[in-house]
Motif scaffolding. Structure first.
Motif, PDB file in Angstrom:
ATOM      1  N   ASN A 179      -7.403   3.837  -4.017  1.00 37.47           N
ATOM      2  CA  ASN A 179      -8.283   3.216  -3.030  1.00 37.47           C
ATOM      3  C   ASN A 179      -9.426   4.175  -2.693  1.00 37.47           C
ATOM      4  O   ASN A 179      -9.208   5.370  -2.517  1.00 37.47           O
ATOM      5  N   SER A 232      -2.847   0.823  -4.027  1.00 34.50           N
ATOM      6  CA  SER A 232      -2.244  -0.477  -3.740  1.00 34.50           C
ATOM      7  C   SER A 232      -1.593  -1.046  -4.994  1.00 34.50           C
ATOM      8  O   SER A 232      -2.016  -0.755  -6.122  1.00 34.50           O
ATOM      9  N   ASP A 267       0.850  -1.185   0.000  1.00 32.26           N
ATOM     10  CA  ASP A 267       0.000   0.000   0.000  1.00 32.26           C
ATOM     11  C   ASP A 267       0.890   1.241   0.000  1.00 32.26           C
ATOM     12  O   ASP A 267       1.896   1.292   0.733  1.00 32.26           O
TER      13      ASP A 267
END
Length: 589
Positions: free
Chosen positions: A222, A153, A122
Motif C-alpha cells: 500500500n 492488502s 489488511d
C-alpha cells in the motif's frame, strides 16, 4: 499475550515467545484456492553470508491482520464482561490474527520465496523468524519488520505480489552479540524494487491453484509517505550487494568476477580495475561464462541472461525450469556446459548456443551435508587439463566422455569446497566426519591425487580461516593463512604463509609473511592473478595484497555508514508520525 499497543508504526510486538495461535497459509498445490482467500508472495534476500551458525535462512514470515483488530478486541471485552471480570479495556489481553508464510526451496540458492493463501484483509509483516532444532540443540532468531516495509492488502482470488524484502545487517553478524542485542539499529528490513516476476514462479509451482486467481490486477504494498526513504535504503543494499562466490574468467577482458546478491556482478580486469554490472534480477548471481564478447550469466529460479557487460541490454532466456538454479558454467572451447540444481538432484546440460535448447547429459543425486551422523561432500564440476568435463560428487568422480555421450565413474575424495585456479590446479577442503570441515588439500593433476595442507590454527576461534581455501601463485607456490609464533613463548599470530607443493604436509616448513587483515580471512583463489591475492571480509568487503600481507589494498568497499544514516532518517520519520498519532489520540480522549 502482551497488550497490543495502538501504534503499529514501530512494530516490535510478537518478538517474544508466542502464546497465541498462528494460522497456517500453506497451499495445497492440487486443491482449489479456499473461498475468500488470495495468494501472497514475497522474496527475501539476506544481504550477508548466513544468519548464524545454525541458521542458513528464515523459516517463516509472520504477518498480522489489521482490519479486524477492533472487532476481535470488542469480542474479547464482551467475553470478559460476560464472565463478570473487572475489565480494563486498555490492559486486556486478546489475540489478533497472526499468519505464517513458509519458504519454498525449489530453484533457490541464497534468496527465499514465501508463498501462502490468506483471507481478504489488511496486513503488516511483524517479523522474520528462523528456528533450528536437531533433537539436541534448539535455536531461534527474529528480526522485527513493521513499518520499515509497510502495509499490504489481500483480496479474494487475487495475487498480492510483495516483490522483494532485504534483510540488511549494519553490524557484523559474525559477532555472537548480534542476535542478543535489542538495538533497533543493528539491521533493517525494507522493500526492494522488484525485478523478479514472482507471478511466473507461482504459476509454475501452483498451476492448478492459479486457475481460480484473477491476475488482471496484481496487488502490492500500500502506498504511504515513506516510499522514497525505502527506495534509498534498497538502492544502497543493492549497490552494496554481498558476494562471496568468486568466478575464474579466462577471456580477453576479465580475469575474474564476484557473483553477488541482487543480480550484481563485479568484474575484475587484468589491470586490477573493477566494474559493477547490474542485471535485471534480485536473485543471487551464480555462474558466468564469456562467449565471444558477451557474458552468459546464471542465477536462481531458472534465470539466465545473455548480454554485453558494458550496457544494460540483458536478454532473459529460459532454458531450464524455475525449480532449478544455475550452479556453474564451463566450456571446452567447442561445447558449453551448465550444472543446475533442484531440491533433489543436480542436472548437467550441454549446449552450443545458449539460446537453443539445452541437452541434459546427466543427473546426479544431491546429498545433504549431514545425513544421520555421516558428513557428505558436495558436487563440483571442472574442465580438466585435457579439456574434458569432470564432476566430483561426494566420494565419486564422474568423467564425461563426449564422443560416446556417456560417463565414466571412479572413486574419489569427498570435498566440502573446491576451486580451480588460473593454472588449472585445484584447491579444496576435505570432508571431516568430526565437524564437516577437514583439511585443505591441493591437486595438480585434476583431482587424481590430493596433497594435504598441514598448517597451525587455533582449535577455537579460527572458524573462518579453517573453512577457507588456499591459493596458488603463478610460480606454483601454495598460499594460505596459518598461525605462527615469533618465539616459543609469544602469542601466535594469523599470518599469510607460503610453501612449495613438495612440503605441504609439513606444518613447520611454511614461511610466514605479513599479518592477515582483521575480519578478512576468506581466500578467493579464483581471483589470484600473478602475485596478487584477494580476500573476502566478513561484511562483504574485498581486500588484496601483492606482497604476501606486508600491505593491503581495499578493492570492494561496503558502505555501511551511508546505510546507517539513511535508516536513521526512516526511523526518525516513523517516530515523528508515531508521536503525532499518540498526541492526536490523547487529545481525542
Amino acid at each position: 499475550m502482551k497488550h497490543l499497543i495502538s501504534s503499529l508504526l514501530l512494530l516490535t510486538l510478537f518478538t517474544g515467545c508466542a502464546t497465541y495461535d498462528i494460522k497456517s497459509t500453506q497451499i495445497d498445490p492440487k486443491a482449489e484456492l479456499p473461498v475468500g482467500q488470495g495468494i501472497v508472495g514475497v522474496q527475501v534476500i539476506n544481504n550477508t553470508d548466513r544468519l548464524g551458525t545454525l541458521h542458513d535462512g528464515w523459516t517463516a514470515i509472520m504477518a498480522i491482520r489489521l482490519d479486524n483488530m477492533d472487532e476481535l478486541k470488542a469480542v474479547a471485552i464482551a467475553a470478559a464482561k460476560a464472565k463478570g471480570k473487572p475489565t480494563d479495556e486498555d490492559k486486556l489481553d486478546w489475540d489478533p490474527d497472526i499468519y505464517e508464510l513458509k519458504p519454498r526451496s525449489p530453484g533457490a540458492i541464497d534468496s527465499q520465496i514465501f508463498i501462502g493463501a490468506m483471507p481478504k484483509g489488511d496486513y503488516m509483516i511483524t517479523q522474520l523468524f528462523s528456528y533450528y532444532s536437531d533433537g539436541n540443540v534448539s535455536s531461534w532468531i527474529r528480526m522485527p519488520v513493521g513499518a520499515s516495509a509497510g502495509k499490504f492488502s489481500v483480496q479474494a482470488e487475487r495475487l498480492t505480489n510483495l516483490g522483494t524484502l532485504v534483510f540488511q545487517p549494519l553490524l557484523s553478524i559474525k559477532e555472537a552479540s548480534f542476535w542478543s542485542s535489542s538495538s533497533s539499529k543493528k539491521a533493517y528490513v525494507t522493500t526492494v524494487t522488484d525485478f523478479h516476476n514472482l507471478g511466473t514462479y507461482i504459476d509454475d509451482q501452483f498451476p492448478d491453484v492459479l486457475k481460480k486467481v484473477d491476475k488482471s490486477v496484481i496487488l502490492g504494498w500500500n502506498p504511504d509517505d515513506y516510499s522514497q526513504l525505502r527506495n534509498q535504503l534498497s538502492q544502497l543494499s543493492r549497490d552494496n550487494a554481498y558476494g562471496n562466490k568468486a568466478i575464474l574468467l579466462s577471456g580477453t577482458e576479465h580475469i575474474g568476477a564476484i557473483a553477488s546478491r541482487f543480480g550484481q556482478l563485479r568484474l575484475l580486469s587484468d589491470s586490477g580495475q573493477w566494474q559493477q554490472v547490474n542485471l535485471p534480477t534480485n536473485g543471487q548471481v551464480s555462474a558466468v561464462l564469456e562467449l565471444e564478447g558477451q557474458l552468459l550469466v546464471g542465477s536462481e529460479y531458472g534465470q539466465v541472461f545473455l548480454g554485453n557487460n558494458f550496457d544494460s541490454s540483458w536478454k532473459a532466456i529460459h532454458p531450464i525450469s524455475t525449480s532449478e538454479a544455475i550452479a556453474w558454467f564451463g566450456s571446452d572451447g567447442e561445447t558449453h556446459y551448465a550444472v543446475a540444481n533442484n531440491e533433489m538432484d543436480y542436472n548437467v546440460y550441454q549446449f552450443d548456443n545458449p539460446e537453443s535448447p539445452w541437452n541434459k547429459i546427466g543427473t546426479f543425486v544431491k546429498k545433504p551435508a549431514n545425513d544421520f551422523f555421516v558428513q557428505n561432500g558436495g558436487l563440483f564440476p571442472i574442465i580438466t587439463a585435457k579439456n574434458t568435463l569432470r564432476i566430483f560428487n561426494d566420494n565419486m568422480v564422474h568423467d564425461y566422455l563426449k564422443a560416446t555421450n556417456s560417463w565414466q565413474n571412479s572413486d574419489g575424495t569427498a570435498l566440502v569446497k573446491l576451486a580451480q585456479t588460473r593454472s588449472g590446479a585445484l584447491v579444496a577442503l576435505e570432508v571431516s566426519q568430526w565437524d564437516g570441515i577437514g583439511d585443505q588439500v591441493v591437486s595438480f593433476d585434476n583431482g587424481n591425487e590430493w596433497l594435504t595442507v598441514s598448517r597451525s590454527l587455533k582449535m577455537f576461534g579460527d572458524d573462518k580461516t579453517d573453512a577457507s581455501l588456499s591459493s596458488i601463485l603463478d610460480d606454483g607456490t601454495v598460499i594460505t593463512l596459518g598461525r605462527k609464533k615469533k618465539t616459543k613463548k609469544s602469542k601466535s599470530e594469523l599470518k599469510v604463509i607460503s610453501n612449495g607443493k613438495d612440503k605441504l604436509n609439513n606444518s613447520k616448513s611454511w614461511l610466514a609473511h605479513g599479518n592477515a587483515k582483521d575480519m578478512c580471512h576468506t581466500v578467493l583463489p579464483e581471483l589470484t592473478y600473478k602475485n596478487t591475492l584477494y580476500f573476502l571480509c566478513d561484511q562483504g568487503d574485498v581486500v588484496s595484497t601483492s606482497d604476501l600481507g606486508a600491505s593491503w589494498q581495499q578493492e570492494v568497499s561496503i558502505d555501511i555508514k551511508q546505510m546507517e544514516q539513511t535508516f536513521d532518517q526512516l526511523i526518525e520519520a516513523l517516530e515523528k508520525e508515531d508521536d503525532n498519532e499518540r498526541a492526536s489520540k490523547s487529545a481525542s480522549d
